[in-house]
Write an enzyme that holds these catalytic residues in place. Structure first.
Site, short mmCIF file in Angstrom:
data_model
loop_
_atom_site.label_atom_id
_atom_site.label_comp_id
_atom_site.label_asym_id
_atom_site.label_seq_id
_atom_site.Cartn_x
_atom_site.Cartn_y
_atom_site.Cartn_z
N LYS A 263 0.70 -36.04 0.15
CA LYS A 263 1.27 -36.26 1.49
C LYS A 263 1.50 -37.73 1.72
O LYS A 263 0.77 -38.52 1.10
CB LYS A 263 0.37 -35.66 2.57
CG LYS A 263 -1.11 -36.02 2.54
CD LYS A 263 -1.61 -37.41 2.48
CE LYS A 263 -1.32 -38.40 3.55
NZ LYS A 263 -2.00 -39.73 3.31
N TYR B 121 -1.97 -36.19 9.28
CA TYR B 121 -3.04 -35.17 9.36
C TYR B 121 -3.11 -34.59 10.77
O TYR B 121 -3.41 -33.41 10.94
CB TYR B 121 -4.39 -35.79 9.01
CG TYR B 121 -4.56 -36.10 7.55
CD1 TYR B 121 -4.99 -35.13 6.65
CD2 TYR B 121 -4.28 -37.36 7.05
CE1 TYR B 121 -5.15 -35.42 5.31
CE2 TYR B 121 -4.43 -37.66 5.71
CZ TYR B 121 -4.87 -36.68 4.85
OH TYR B 121 -5.02 -36.97 3.52
P1 NDP Z 1 -3.19 -46.56 -4.71
O1 NDP Z 1 -2.44 -47.75 -4.27
O2 NDP Z 1 -4.65 -46.70 -4.93
O3 NDP Z 1 -2.55 -45.97 -6.06
C1 NDP Z 1 -1.18 -45.78 -6.25
C2 NDP Z 1 -0.90 -45.79 -7.75
O4 NDP Z 1 0.48 -45.56 -7.92
C3 NDP Z 1 -1.18 -47.12 -8.44
O5 NDP Z 1 -2.50 -47.26 -8.87
C4 NDP Z 1 -0.22 -47.08 -9.59
O6 NDP Z 1 -0.79 -46.34 -10.66
C5 NDP Z 1 0.95 -46.24 -9.07
N1 NDP Z 1 2.11 -47.08 -8.75
C6 NDP Z 1 3.30 -47.00 -9.35
N2 NDP Z 1 4.15 -47.89 -8.84
C7 NDP Z 1 3.50 -48.57 -7.89
C8 NDP Z 1 3.84 -49.63 -7.02
N3 NDP Z 1 5.07 -50.14 -6.99
N4 NDP Z 1 2.91 -50.10 -6.18
C9 NDP Z 1 1.68 -49.57 -6.16
N5 NDP Z 1 1.30 -48.55 -6.96
C10 NDP Z 1 2.19 -48.06 -7.83
O7 NDP Z 1 -2.89 -45.41 -3.65
P2 NDP Z 1 -3.72 -44.12 -3.31
O8 NDP Z 1 -4.28 -43.52 -4.53
O9 NDP Z 1 -4.62 -44.41 -2.19
O10 NDP Z 1 -2.55 -43.17 -2.71
C11 NDP Z 1 -1.58 -42.57 -3.52
C12 NDP Z 1 -0.95 -41.39 -2.79
O11 NDP Z 1 -1.96 -40.45 -2.44
C13 NDP Z 1 -0.24 -41.73 -1.48
O12 NDP Z 1 0.88 -40.91 -1.36
C14 NDP Z 1 -1.23 -41.38 -0.40
O13 NDP Z 1 -0.62 -41.01 0.81
C15 NDP Z 1 -1.92 -40.19 -1.03
N6 NDP Z 1 -3.33 -40.06 -0.57
C16 NDP Z 1 -3.75 -38.83 -0.16
C17 NDP Z 1 -5.04 -38.63 0.24
C18 NDP Z 1 -5.51 -37.28 0.57
O14 NDP Z 1 -6.60 -37.17 1.11
N7 NDP Z 1 -4.76 -36.24 0.27
C19 NDP Z 1 -6.00 -39.76 0.31
C20 NDP Z 1 -5.46 -41.00 -0.22
C21 NDP Z 1 -4.16 -41.13 -0.62
P3 NDP Z 1 -0.70 -46.86 -12.18
O15 NDP Z 1 -1.36 -48.20 -12.18
O16 NDP Z 1 -1.41 -45.85 -12.94
O17 NDP Z 1 0.76 -46.95 -12.50
#
Ligand code: NDP
Length: 387
Positions: A148, A231
């Site tokens: 989401k 949410y």
């Molecule tokens: P993070 O910033 O921690 O992680 C995002 C990951 O995406 C990065 O670690 C990276 O992985 C990859 N990525 C690829 N391109 C980019 C870029 N340009 N900038 C930053 N990251 C990039 O985010 P979250 O894990 O907190 O959130 C990710 C998704 O999950 C979002 O859509 C958020 O809304 C959702 N979410 C949902 C939750 C829930 O409870 N359902 C809770 C938290 C988040 P890599 O280094 O491996 O390429």
């Protein structure tokens, strides 16, 4: 060695009682006959095939919640990783026994098509990348579970739904709370009108997000509505079972550098066809607060930690009768489960056993329509009607 009279009598007593116990046991038969199962022993389910999932994006949510949750899944397992950071990906792959050949980067994403172990992808990327990576996966024949908010616009969400339908693949949105026992109980209370007709829903989902963070970047699809407000919208929709018909909103744009691109806080109201009014506050700049309160005609319930991963707690209050009986307050015991695991299993079962999906693309699209209306209301200062 001399045996005292006292010790002799003690030994004799023990010997007699052992003999009596053995005789009684012989009359009863063995305690656990080897050819009989205990009546309540559950045999394990034989799972012939688990859904193979590629995790796309190894950020905080993927590393801290989703990958560990697979350990509690019955029907899904991680079999591949997609990441822009090969060193991190190698380390994660080793921890989850994923072969190094099953690590992909974003440019080589389509190579997933050649990995028969990958049935589906789970998109855990910044919001602005959800639509592109969903459509690309669908086009190479993989099912998609997408975080989401589903996308950054209604148009993107519509493209994702069309791609799933054109490629005959499943598209599910990861609305984890619709798989969480306290929220499932809340839905049941509302649907069965256990406290009478619903009247008011009040939701708060606020946190203090430090920069840098994808949530603070407009280009990456961040913002309080998109990250936490969604949410409150989704919750009011699944509690009422309705789509709002009108919204109002105000937002605060802060002078703090971290809020240069997105509002700090948004407060909004939603009016539903049944007359339910929902008001919600979401912020990326306040102390953490995650609360849900539902008022019905004959009582109310609230959920503490309503939008968190664990520690949700429901309190139900029945209104006192006119004769002055005080309110009855109950804290129902609700099993705490790893709802990330339950969500992944529901996704897997939808695909492996052809079960219906509770949170399809249409659910994500509906929330994006509401977000667009709230943004318009905040911009114009006017109530916005939804068709
Ligand atoms: P993070 O910033 O921690 O992680 C995002 C990951 O995406 C990065 O670690 C990276 O992985 C990859 N990525 C690829 N391109 C980019 C870029 N340009 N900038 C930053 N990251 C990039 O985010 P979250 O894990 O907190 O959130 C990710 C998704 O999950 C979002 O859509 C958020 O809304 C959702 N979410 C949902 C939750 C829930 O409870 N359902 C809770 C938290 C988040 P890599 O280094 O491996 O390429």
């Amino acid at each position: 060695m001399a045996i005292s009279r006292r010790s002799f009598l003690q030994h004799a007593a023990i010997g007699t009682s052992t003999l009596l116990a053995a005789r009684a046991q012989a009359q009863r038969g063995p305690i656990a006959p080897p050819d009989q199962q205990s009546a309540d022993a559950k045999l394990p389910e034989v799972v012939s095939r688990k859904l193979g999932v590629a995790i796309v994006g190894l950020g905080k949510l993927a590393l801290e919640e989703v990958l560990p949750a697979f350990g509690e899944c019955k029907y899904a397992q991680p079999v591949a990783l997609v990441s822009g950071h090969p060193d991190k990906a190698k380390r994660v792959a080793a921890a989850y026994k994923i072969p190094a050949e099953a690590i992909y980067d974003y440019a080589g994403y389509e190579k997933l098509a050649n990995n028969a172990k990958v049935d589906a992808v789970y998109i855990i990327l910044p919001n602005s990348m959800h639509a592109e990576y969903t459509v690309r996966a669908l086009k190479v024949g993989k099912h998609v579970l997408c975080e989401k908010p589903m996308a950054t616009s209604v148009a993107e969400a519509e493209q994702m739904i069309s791609a799933a339908s054109a490629n005959k693949r499943t598209l599910m949105i990861a609305y984890r709370l619709q798989y969480e026992p306290t929220h499932l109980r809340a839905i049941e209370i509302c649907r069965k009108q256990e406290l009478g007709a619903l009247k008011i829903i009040r939701a708060t989902n606020c946190q203090d997000t430090k920069a840098p963070n994808i949530r603070l970047s407009k280009a990456l699809g961040g913002g309080p509505l998109q990250d936490v407000g969604v949410y409150c919208i989704n919750g009011a929709r699944y509690l009422t079972g309705e789509m709002p018909i009108e919204v109002t909103a105000i937002e605060h744009r802060s002078s703090e550098p971290r809020f240069a691109e997105v509002p700090e806080s948004v407060a909004f109201t939603m009016r539903f066809p049944s007359g339910v009014i929902s008001h919600a506050s979401c912020s990326l700049g306040s102390a953490e607060s995650r609360h849900l309160e539902v008022l019905a005609r004959e009582g109310a319930f609230e959920i503490e930690n309503a939008f968190t991963y664990r520690g949700l707690k429901m309190r139900v209050r029945r209104a006192g009768k006119p004769n002055g009986r005080p309110n009855e307050i109950v804290e129902p015991k609700i099993e705490e489960r790893n709802h990330f695991a339950d969500e992944l299993d529901a996704f897997a079962q939808a695909i492996l056993s052809n079960k219906p999906i509770r949170t399809p693309g249409a659910d994500g699209l509906a929330d994006l329509r509401v977000i667009a209306a709230i943004e318009q209301a905040a911009r114009t200062g006017r109530a916005v009607k939804l068709g």
